[in-house]
Design a protein around this motif. Sequence first.
Motif: not given
Length: 261
Positions: A189-190, A224-226, A253-255
């Motif tokens: 998560i980051g 779950a990352i940016d 959450t994001n490919a």
Amino acid sequence: MKSLRKFWAALMILCMCAPVLAQDAEGTLQIQQDENGVYQIGTAQDLRDFAAILAGDGVTKDENANAVITADIDYTENFRQIGGNIRGIIDGRGHTITVDIRATEDKRGSLFNFLYGTIKNLVVAGRIENTAKYAAGICSFLRGGIIQNCIVKADIYGGNLDNADATAGGIVAQTDNVDGGVIDNCAFIGSFRPVEGDYILFNSCGGLVGWADKKVTISNCLIAIDVSQMDQTSCNTISRNPGNVSISNVYYTNAMGEPFT
């Protein structure tokens, strides 16, 4: 006479139950062991001492050493990677180690280095940076070991000026040397971010594993990352080189970059 015998018996029990200080060449390290020889890690200095034991730095080398984390630890100053070969069990007991890693050499951008054993029940938080290769939230190299019930709540910064190939991973930078590694019930998560300054290229990353050179099983994990600030060239949402990866119940959450196939 009976009272004296009772006194000595009580004293022997106290000595057997008291924590044992690990010995180094100059006297003692601060880290303690319980009656079963398990190292008790509750401070940043304990982490440095444990790193010295694994590496044999001024002490008898013990790659099979076991340890438990007994408190949340701020490890943002005087960081020393827990390197060498980790063949024992490190149990975080749900505690958090907060780091601020600023590495400039391959394999140095992670809390742990070569994992043959087990790391479980641990949270790693903070900032992890490597302007070379192999930054990761838990360990640089997974060598048939097990990472279980771990959470990385960190921003991973990178940027290899030579060719941009970071081979960074949210949990592990690379699986190598030994098949059979396991990542179970973990989360990253980051974010992945380029290092400020000249190191603007940062790619070739994996959401959990930067590159699977050896076979690894990944199950029950969350990513779950940016990734909006990085170059996603040659990246993969879960792991690069997916042919060596067996997955089940992995969510994101994001490919990122190439699809996992």
